[in-house]
Design a protein around this motif. Structure first.
Motif, PDB file in Angstrom:
ATOM      1  N   LEU A 126      35.192  42.529  34.414  1.00  0.00           N
ATOM      2  CA  LEU A 126      33.941  42.941  35.052  1.00  0.00           C
ATOM      3  C   LEU A 126      34.139  44.185  35.914  1.00  0.00           C
ATOM      4  CD1 LEU A 126      32.479  39.463  36.074  1.00  0.00           C
ATOM      5  CD2 LEU A 126      31.425  41.083  34.486  1.00  0.00           C
ATOM      6  N   TYR A 127      35.295  44.303  36.553  1.00  0.00           N
ATOM      7  CA  TYR A 127      35.552  45.446  37.425  1.00  0.00           C
ATOM      8  C   TYR A 127      35.679  46.758  36.652  1.00  0.00           C
ATOM      9  CZ  TYR A 127      36.060  42.962  41.844  1.00  0.00           C
ATOM     10  OH  TYR A 127      35.820  42.235  42.989  1.00  0.00           O
ATOM     11  N   HIS A 128      35.774  46.707  35.346  1.00  0.00           N
ATOM     12  CA  HIS A 128      35.781  47.935  34.562  1.00  0.00           C
ATOM     13  C   HIS A 128      34.421  48.629  34.617  1.00  0.00           C
ATOM     14  CE1 HIS A 128      39.400  46.079  32.994  1.00  0.00           C
ATOM     15  NE2 HIS A 128      39.671  47.138  32.261  1.00  0.00           N
ATOM     16  N   LYS A 129      33.367  47.829  34.773  1.00  0.00           N
ATOM     17  CA  LYS A 129      32.017  48.392  34.704  1.00  0.00           C
ATOM     18  C   LYS A 129      31.181  48.143  35.951  1.00  0.00           C
ATOM     19  CE  LYS A 129      31.681  48.726  29.740  1.00  0.00           C
ATOM     20  NZ  LYS A 129      30.755  48.794  28.593  1.00  0.00           N
ATOM     21  N   LEU A 130      31.699  47.358  36.865  1.00  0.00           N
ATOM     22  CA  LEU A 130      30.966  47.063  38.101  1.00  0.00           C
ATOM     23  C   LEU A 130      31.822  47.426  39.308  1.00  0.00           C
ATOM     24  CD1 LEU A 130      29.469  43.549  37.196  1.00  0.00           C
ATOM     25  CD2 LEU A 130      28.333  45.785  37.057  1.00  0.00           C
ATOM     26  N   ALA A 131      31.231  48.165  40.251  1.00  0.00           N
ATOM     27  CA  ALA A 131      31.962  48.569  41.444  1.00  0.00           C
ATOM     28  C   ALA A 131      32.246  47.385  42.352  1.00  0.00           C
ATOM     29  CB  ALA A 131      31.174  49.637  42.204  1.00  0.00           C
ATOM     30  N   ILE A 165      40.198  51.584  32.417  1.00  0.00           N
ATOM     31  CA  ILE A 165      41.184  50.817  33.179  1.00  0.00           C
ATOM     32  C   ILE A 165      41.463  51.435  34.557  1.00  0.00           C
ATOM     33  CG2 ILE A 165      43.185  51.972  32.175  1.00  0.00           C
ATOM     34  CD1 ILE A 165      44.591  49.244  32.160  1.00  0.00           C
ATOM     35  N   GLU A 166      41.415  52.755  34.658  1.00  0.00           N
ATOM     36  CA  GLU A 166      41.642  53.393  35.956  1.00  0.00           C
ATOM     37  C   GLU A 166      40.537  53.022  36.939  1.00  0.00           C
ATOM     38  OE1 GLU A 166      43.887  57.551  35.266  1.00  0.00           O
ATOM     39  OE2 GLU A 166      42.074  57.316  34.050  1.00  0.00           O
ATOM     40  N   THR A 167      39.308  52.970  36.453  1.00  0.00           N
ATOM     41  CA  THR A 167      38.185  52.551  37.291  1.00  0.00           C
ATOM     42  C   THR A 167      38.347  51.104  37.719  1.00  0.00           C
ATOM     43  OG1 THR A 167      36.669  54.090  36.206  1.00  0.00           O
ATOM     44  CG2 THR A 167      35.684  52.213  37.352  1.00  0.00           C
ATOM     45  N   ALA A 168      38.784  50.255  36.782  1.00  0.00           N
ATOM     46  CA  ALA A 168      38.978  48.838  37.089  1.00  0.00           C
ATOM     47  C   ALA A 168      40.052  48.650  38.158  1.00  0.00           C
ATOM     48  CB  ALA A 168      39.352  48.076  35.825  1.00  0.00           C
ATOM     49  N   ILE A 169      41.119  49.427  38.066  1.00  0.00           N
ATOM     50  CA  ILE A 169      42.189  49.351  39.064  1.00  0.00           C
ATOM     51  C   ILE A 169      41.644  49.672  40.447  1.00  0.00           C
ATOM     52  CG2 ILE A 169      44.325  50.439  39.870  1.00  0.00           C
ATOM     53  CD1 ILE A 169      45.081  50.829  36.909  1.00  0.00           C
ATOM     54  N   LYS A 173      41.345  46.739  43.254  1.00  0.00           N
ATOM     55  CA  LYS A 173      42.211  46.964  44.417  1.00  0.00           C
ATOM     56  C   LYS A 173      41.394  47.042  45.695  1.00  0.00           C
ATOM     57  CE  LYS A 173      45.914  49.998  46.051  1.00  0.00           C
ATOM     58  NZ  LYS A 173      46.761  51.194  45.718  1.00  0.00           N
ATOM     59  N   LEU A 174      40.268  47.726  45.622  1.00  0.00           N
ATOM     60  CA  LEU A 174      39.397  47.872  46.789  1.00  0.00           C
ATOM     61  C   LEU A 174      38.891  46.528  47.286  1.00  0.00           C
ATOM     62  CD1 LEU A 174      37.858  49.807  48.707  1.00  0.00           C
ATOM     63  CD2 LEU A 174      36.000  49.847  47.019  1.00  0.00           C
ATOM     64  N   HIS A 175      38.659  45.602  46.364  1.00  0.00           N
ATOM     65  CA  HIS A 175      38.100  44.299  46.727  1.00  0.00           C
ATOM     66  C   HIS A 175      39.159  43.195  46.835  1.00  0.00           C
ATOM     67  CE1 HIS A 175      34.494  46.478  45.327  1.00  0.00           C
ATOM     68  NE2 HIS A 175      33.883  45.747  46.242  1.00  0.00           N
ATOM     69  N   ASP A 176      40.413  43.587  46.868  1.00  0.00           N
ATOM     70  CA  ASP A 176      41.487  42.618  47.091  1.00  0.00           C
ATOM     71  C   ASP A 176      41.613  42.375  48.597  1.00  0.00           C
ATOM     72  OD1 ASP A 176      43.705  41.041  47.179  1.00  0.00           O
ATOM     73  OD2 ASP A 176      45.051  42.440  46.145  1.00  0.00           O
ATOM     74  N   SER A 177      41.083  41.266  49.052  1.00  0.00           N
ATOM     75  CA  SER A 177      41.062  40.977  50.489  1.00  0.00           C
ATOM     76  C   SER A 177      42.406  40.477  51.012  1.00  0.00           C
ATOM     77  CB  SER A 177      39.973  39.945  50.807  1.00  0.00           C
ATOM     78  OG  SER A 177      40.192  38.739  50.096  1.00  0.00           O
ATOM     79  N   PRO A 184      44.310  35.144  44.963  1.00  0.00           N
ATOM     80  CA  PRO A 184      43.084  35.885  45.260  1.00  0.00           C
ATOM     81  C   PRO A 184      41.928  34.971  45.691  1.00  0.00           C
ATOM     82  CG  PRO A 184      43.227  35.521  42.917  1.00  0.00           C
ATOM     83  CD  PRO A 184      44.468  34.893  43.519  1.00  0.00           C
ATOM     84  N   LYS A 185      41.017  35.556  46.422  1.00  0.00           N
ATOM     85  CA  LYS A 185      39.806  34.821  46.767  1.00  0.00           C
ATOM     86  C   LYS A 185      38.822  34.919  45.601  1.00  0.00           C
ATOM     87  CE  LYS A 185      40.193  35.318  51.782  1.00  0.00           C
ATOM     88  NZ  LYS A 185      39.529  35.766  53.033  1.00  0.00           N
ATOM     89  N   ALA A 186      37.686  34.218  45.722  1.00  0.00           N
ATOM     90  CA  ALA A 186      36.684  34.214  44.657  1.00  0.00           C
ATOM     91  C   ALA A 186      36.227  35.636  44.340  1.00  0.00           C
ATOM     92  CB  ALA A 186      35.487  33.360  45.066  1.00  0.00           C
ATOM     93  N   LYS A 187      36.016  35.914  43.059  1.00  0.00           N
ATOM     94  CA  LYS A 187      35.575  37.212  42.551  1.00  0.00           C
ATOM     95  C   LYS A 187      36.615  38.302  42.742  1.00  0.00           C
ATOM     96  CE  LYS A 187      30.612  36.337  43.195  1.00  0.00           C
ATOM     97  NZ  LYS A 187      29.328  36.888  43.672  1.00  0.00           N
ATOM     98  N   GLU A 188      37.871  37.896  42.828  1.00  0.00           N
ATOM     99  CA  GLU A 188      38.955  38.865  42.954  1.00  0.00           C
ATOM    100  C   GLU A 188      39.985  38.652  41.848  1.00  0.00           C
ATOM    101  OE1 GLU A 188      40.631  38.800  46.887  1.00  0.00           O
ATOM    102  OE2 GLU A 188      38.697  39.102  47.860  1.00  0.00           O
ATOM    103  N   SER A 189      40.713  39.724  41.521  1.00  0.00           N
ATOM    104  CA  SER A 189      41.734  39.650  40.474  1.00  0.00           C
ATOM    105  C   SER A 189      42.918  40.524  40.857  1.00  0.00           C
ATOM    106  CB  SER A 189      41.168  40.104  39.129  1.00  0.00           C
ATOM    107  OG  SER A 189      42.195  40.194  38.152  1.00  0.00           O
ATOM    108  N   LYS A 190      44.117  40.010  40.634  1.00  0.00           N
ATOM    109  CA  LYS A 190      45.340  40.751  40.905  1.00  0.00           C
ATOM    110  C   LYS A 190      45.860  41.485  39.663  1.00  0.00           C
ATOM    111  CE  LYS A 190      45.914  38.988  45.141  1.00  0.00           C
ATOM    112  NZ  LYS A 190      46.118  39.754  46.388  1.00  0.00           N
ATOM    113  N   VAL A 191      45.129  41.441  38.566  1.00  0.00           N
ATOM    114  CA  VAL A 191      45.589  42.054  37.322  1.00  0.00           C
ATOM    115  C   VAL A 191      45.743  43.567  37.464  1.00  0.00           C
ATOM    116  CG1 VAL A 191      45.057  42.409  34.867  1.00  0.00           C
ATOM    117  CG2 VAL A 191      44.639  40.191  35.924  1.00  0.00           C
ATOM    118  N   TYR A 192      45.080  44.142  38.461  1.00  0.00           N
ATOM    119  CA  TYR A 192      45.206  45.587  38.671  1.00  0.00           C
ATOM    120  C   TYR A 192      46.661  45.991  38.944  1.00  0.00           C
ATOM    121  CZ  TYR A 192      45.568  44.980  43.788  1.00  0.00           C
ATOM    122  OH  TYR A 192      45.969  44.635  45.054  1.00  0.00           O
ATOM    123  N   LEU A 193      47.467  45.056  39.453  1.00  0.00           N
ATOM    124  CA  LEU A 193      48.876  45.351  39.706  1.00  0.00           C
ATOM    125  C   LEU A 193      49.620  45.627  38.402  1.00  0.00           C
ATOM    126  CD1 LEU A 193      49.546  42.559  42.358  1.00  0.00           C
ATOM    127  CD2 LEU A 193      49.322  45.018  42.815  1.00  0.00           C
TER     128      LEU A 193
END
Length: 232
Positions: A126-131, A165-169, A173-177, A184-193
């Motif tokens: 989802l983070y590929h297309k949603l800020a 993928i660069e946008t998704a990263i 990353k920005l929303h990694d609390s 991760p918390k809800a609606k977060e993903s560590k796959v950007y690492l």
């Protein structure tokens, strides 16, 4: 692309590597392998997907760990050569202790990492297309997958996401609390690492070539679809 064999130094006969190996142990049988496998076609990148058998109930974190250990024992894994092992798993319905066991192994092993998505891998997509996912329904894996499907006509297609993928990263990353913790918390993903590590090894010129090849595949696929539609 097939398996890239390790080369040899002419003067000593010692093994040397001409590629970076990413071993990805995931619980998913479809989207995770489909998403990461194309990177294996990039020069000097080797991606081995360690996935569970379709139709078998062996996707729990502890089983992902067991398959990774079997891979290391059977195929080999060289820390000296810079090989890296990545666990790609979901919060989903798994007991927290199973994820912590997997994280403990990763944190205590050199060149081993864990990337967790909450509640599932589709959050990363989802983070590929949603800020941000503030207004997106991601309460359960099913709802998250439905949200992904609604993003574009025809549903999710991995070739539409890899060039972003660069946008998704940046978004993930920005929303990694909790950037200093694996969970991760809800609606977060560590796959950007993992994505960031891949792009770092690939480099900008090769990534641009990779995207161009993807675009060409999409155009050919679209042309074939239009031809079929016209004939029908």
């Amino acid at each position: 692309m097939g398996f890239k064999v390790r080369g040899y130094k002419k003067e000593t006969g010692a093994k040397t590597k001409d590629y970076s190996l990413f071993v990805i142990a995931c619980e998913g049988t479809e989207r995770e392998p489909e998403y990461f496998r194309p990177f294996d076609g990039i020069d000097r990148i080797k991606v081995d997907i360690v996935e569970h058998t379709i139709g078998h109930r062996d996707s729990a974190p502890k089983q992902v760990l067991e398959r990774a250990k079997q891979y290391i024992e059977k195929v080999g894994f060289s820390e000296a050569d810079g090989d890296t092992l990545w666990f790609v798993v979901d919060v989903d319905k798994w007991p927290r202790e199973q994820l912590e066991e997997l994280a403990s192994f990763a944190n205590s092993s050199k060149n081993c990492h864990i990337t967790i998505s909450n509640p599932c891998f589709e959050v990363w997509l989802l983070y590929h297309k949603l800020a941000n996912l503030d207004s997106t329904n991601c309460s359960t894996p099913t709802q998250t997958k439905q949200s992904l499907h609604k993003l574009e006509k025809g549903g999710y297609y991995y070739l539409n996401y890899l060039p972003l993928i660069e946008t998704a990263i940046q978004n993930a990353k920005l929303h990694d609390s909790c950037p200093n913790h694996h969970y991760p918390k809800a609606k977060e993903s560590k796959v950007y690492l993992l994505a960031d590590a891949l792009l770092d090894k690939i480099g900008k010129p090769r990534f641009d070539k990779f995207v161009a090849e993807i675009t060409d595949k999409k155009l050919k696929r679209s042309g074939l679809a239009n031809l079929i539609e016209t004939k029908s």
